[in-house]
Motif scaffolding. Structure first.
Motif, PDB file in Angstrom:
ATOM      1  N   LYS A 184     -34.198 -28.145  45.405  1.00  7.88           N
ATOM      2  CA  LYS A 184     -34.530 -29.575  45.439  1.00  7.88           C
ATOM      3  C   LYS A 184     -33.253 -30.393  45.490  1.00  7.88           C
ATOM      4  O   LYS A 184     -32.232 -30.027  44.915  1.00  7.88           O
ATOM      5  CB  LYS A 184     -35.332 -29.982  44.201  1.00  7.88           C
ATOM      6  CG  LYS A 184     -36.666 -29.301  44.102  1.00  7.88           C
ATOM      7  CD  LYS A 184     -37.351 -29.699  42.817  1.00  7.88           C
ATOM      8  CE  LYS A 184     -38.634 -28.922  42.618  1.00  7.88           C
ATOM      9  NZ  LYS A 184     -39.238 -29.226  41.320  1.00  7.88           N
ATOM     10  N   LEU A 185     -33.333 -31.544  46.140  1.00  6.49           N
ATOM     11  CA  LEU A 185     -32.206 -32.461  46.264  1.00  6.49           C
ATOM     12  C   LEU A 185     -32.375 -33.572  45.236  1.00  6.49           C
ATOM     13  O   LEU A 185     -33.373 -34.295  45.252  1.00  6.49           O
ATOM     14  CB  LEU A 185     -32.180 -33.031  47.683  1.00  6.49           C
ATOM     15  CG  LEU A 185     -31.005 -33.871  48.114  1.00  6.49           C
ATOM     16  CD1 LEU A 185     -29.691 -33.130  47.930  1.00  6.49           C
ATOM     17  CD2 LEU A 185     -31.164 -34.268  49.571  1.00  6.49           C
ATOM     18  N   HIS A 186     -31.416 -33.691  44.324  1.00  6.15           N
ATOM     19  CA  HIS A 186     -31.434 -34.734  43.294  1.00  6.15           C
ATOM     20  C   HIS A 186     -30.394 -35.782  43.680  1.00  6.15           C
ATOM     21  O   HIS A 186     -29.224 -35.456  43.887  1.00  6.15           O
ATOM     22  CB  HIS A 186     -31.118 -34.147  41.918  1.00  6.15           C
ATOM     23  CG  HIS A 186     -32.078 -33.084  41.517  1.00  6.15           C
ATOM     24  ND1 HIS A 186     -33.264 -33.360  40.882  1.00  6.15           N
ATOM     25  CD2 HIS A 186     -32.037 -31.740  41.695  1.00  6.15           C
ATOM     26  CE1 HIS A 186     -33.909 -32.229  40.663  1.00  6.15           C
ATOM     27  NE2 HIS A 186     -33.189 -31.228  41.152  1.00  6.15           N
ATOM     28  N   ILE A 187     -30.823 -37.051  43.763  1.00  6.85           N
ATOM     29  CA  ILE A 187     -29.966 -38.128  44.254  1.00  6.85           C
ATOM     30  C   ILE A 187     -29.855 -39.221  43.202  1.00  6.85           C
ATOM     31  O   ILE A 187     -30.870 -39.674  42.660  1.00  6.85           O
ATOM     32  CB  ILE A 187     -30.544 -38.716  45.560  1.00  6.85           C
ATOM     33  CG1 ILE A 187     -30.662 -37.615  46.614  1.00  6.85           C
ATOM     34  CG2 ILE A 187     -29.692 -39.865  46.067  1.00  6.85           C
ATOM     35  CD1 ILE A 187     -31.531 -38.001  47.788  1.00  6.85           C
ATOM     36  N   LEU A 188     -28.619 -39.655  42.931  1.00  9.08           N
ATOM     37  CA  LEU A 188     -28.364 -40.736  41.984  1.00  9.08           C
ATOM     38  C   LEU A 188     -27.750 -41.901  42.745  1.00  9.08           C
ATOM     39  O   LEU A 188     -26.747 -41.734  43.445  1.00  9.08           O
ATOM     40  CB  LEU A 188     -27.404 -40.258  40.891  1.00  9.08           C
ATOM     41  CG  LEU A 188     -26.987 -41.289  39.845  1.00  9.08           C
ATOM     42  CD1 LEU A 188     -28.202 -41.721  39.016  1.00  9.08           C
ATOM     43  CD2 LEU A 188     -25.912 -40.711  38.940  1.00  9.08           C
ATOM     44  N   ALA A 201     -26.226 -37.016  50.826  1.00 11.28           N
ATOM     45  CA  ALA A 201     -27.365 -36.130  50.601  1.00 11.28           C
ATOM     46  C   ALA A 201     -27.983 -35.840  51.962  1.00 11.28           C
ATOM     47  O   ALA A 201     -28.259 -36.761  52.724  1.00 11.28           O
ATOM     48  CB  ALA A 201     -28.379 -36.801  49.675  1.00 11.28           C
ATOM     49  N   ALA A 223     -25.012 -36.588  44.221  1.00 11.41           N
ATOM     50  CA  ALA A 223     -26.158 -35.771  44.638  1.00 11.41           C
ATOM     51  C   ALA A 223     -25.942 -34.339  44.162  1.00 11.41           C
ATOM     52  O   ALA A 223     -24.809 -33.909  43.935  1.00 11.41           O
ATOM     53  CB  ALA A 223     -26.307 -35.808  46.154  1.00 11.41           C
ATOM     54  N   GLN A 224     -27.052 -33.631  44.006  1.00 11.37           N
ATOM     55  CA  GLN A 224     -26.998 -32.254  43.529  1.00 11.37           C
ATOM     56  C   GLN A 224     -28.200 -31.494  44.083  1.00 11.37           C
ATOM     57  O   GLN A 224     -29.281 -32.056  44.244  1.00 11.37           O
ATOM     58  CB  GLN A 224     -27.045 -32.251  42.001  1.00 11.37           C
ATOM     59  CG  GLN A 224     -27.112 -30.898  41.365  1.00 11.37           C
ATOM     60  CD  GLN A 224     -27.244 -30.988  39.851  1.00 11.37           C
ATOM     61  OE1 GLN A 224     -27.096 -32.040  39.254  1.00 11.37           O
ATOM     62  NE2 GLN A 224     -27.534 -29.869  39.237  1.00 11.37           N
ATOM     63  N   VAL A 225     -27.987 -30.213  44.369  1.00 13.70           N
ATOM     64  CA  VAL A 225     -29.088 -29.336  44.760  1.00 13.70           C
ATOM     65  C   VAL A 225     -29.330 -28.369  43.611  1.00 13.70           C
ATOM     66  O   VAL A 225     -28.399 -27.751  43.108  1.00 13.70           O
ATOM     67  CB  VAL A 225     -28.766 -28.556  46.056  1.00 13.70           C
ATOM     68  CG1 VAL A 225     -29.862 -27.550  46.357  1.00 13.70           C
ATOM     69  CG2 VAL A 225     -28.593 -29.515  47.215  1.00 13.70           C
ATOM     70  N   SER A 226     -30.588 -28.279  43.200  1.00 12.64           N
ATOM     71  CA  SER A 226     -30.970 -27.374  42.128  1.00 12.64           C
ATOM     72  C   SER A 226     -32.363 -26.848  42.415  1.00 12.64           C
ATOM     73  O   SER A 226     -33.289 -27.633  42.664  1.00 12.64           O
ATOM     74  CB  SER A 226     -30.937 -28.111  40.783  1.00 12.64           C
ATOM     75  OG  SER A 226     -31.408 -27.290  39.747  1.00 12.64           O
TER      76      SER A 226
END
Length: 137
Positions: free
Chosen positions: A17-21, A37, A11-14
């Motif tokens: 926004k929260l981006h989830i794989l 997340a 997961a990443q915040v950019s």
């Protein structure tokens, strides 16, 4: 306060926004990197003040999961810190403010065929839906 938690591969915040794989799993193994997340919706009246959070991994009996500390002892798997969510200009009165969080984890030394639970708290408060359960193969 509303908190949404999701187990993911990463997961990443950019840009807020929260981006989830690979999100939404409940069974894992063998040990692999993982992520949690979180989306914390802070009510209007709790913005602009410091809040303390804690995330703890417990076993199926509710005991803290311990891991070697590198010095011959063990330590509980716990993360935590403080956060403060401000009100952006132009936010309508009473609107909650979302705070995305991505916690990426190294492979954890967990027993096979077991059940675990992540427990999230804010200022010592927790709710049933602030928990994530999962099993190991």
């Amino acid at each position: 306060m509303k908190v949404t938690l999701l187990l993911a591969d990463a997961a990443q915040v950019s840009e807020g926004k929260l981006h989830i794989l690979g999100g939404g799993w409940s069974v894992t193994g063998p040990p692999a990197p993982s992520a949690i997340a979180l989306l914390v919706e802070v009510p209007w009246d709790q913005t602009n003040r410091r809040l303390e959070w804690r995330l703890e991994l417990v076993d199926s009996d509710g005991y803290p999961v311990m891991t070697p500390d590198g010095e011959g002892g063990e330590t509980a798997i716990v993360m935590g810190g403080e956060f403060e969510v401000g009100r952006p200009p132009g936010t309508p009165h009473g609107a909650p403010i979302a705070m995305p969080v991505a916690l990426n984890l190294s492979p954890l030394p967990l027993a096979s065929g077991s059940r675990y639970e992540w427990r999230f708290t804010i200022d010592g408060e927790s709710r049933d839906d602030w928990r994530l359960t999962f099993s190991t193969r």
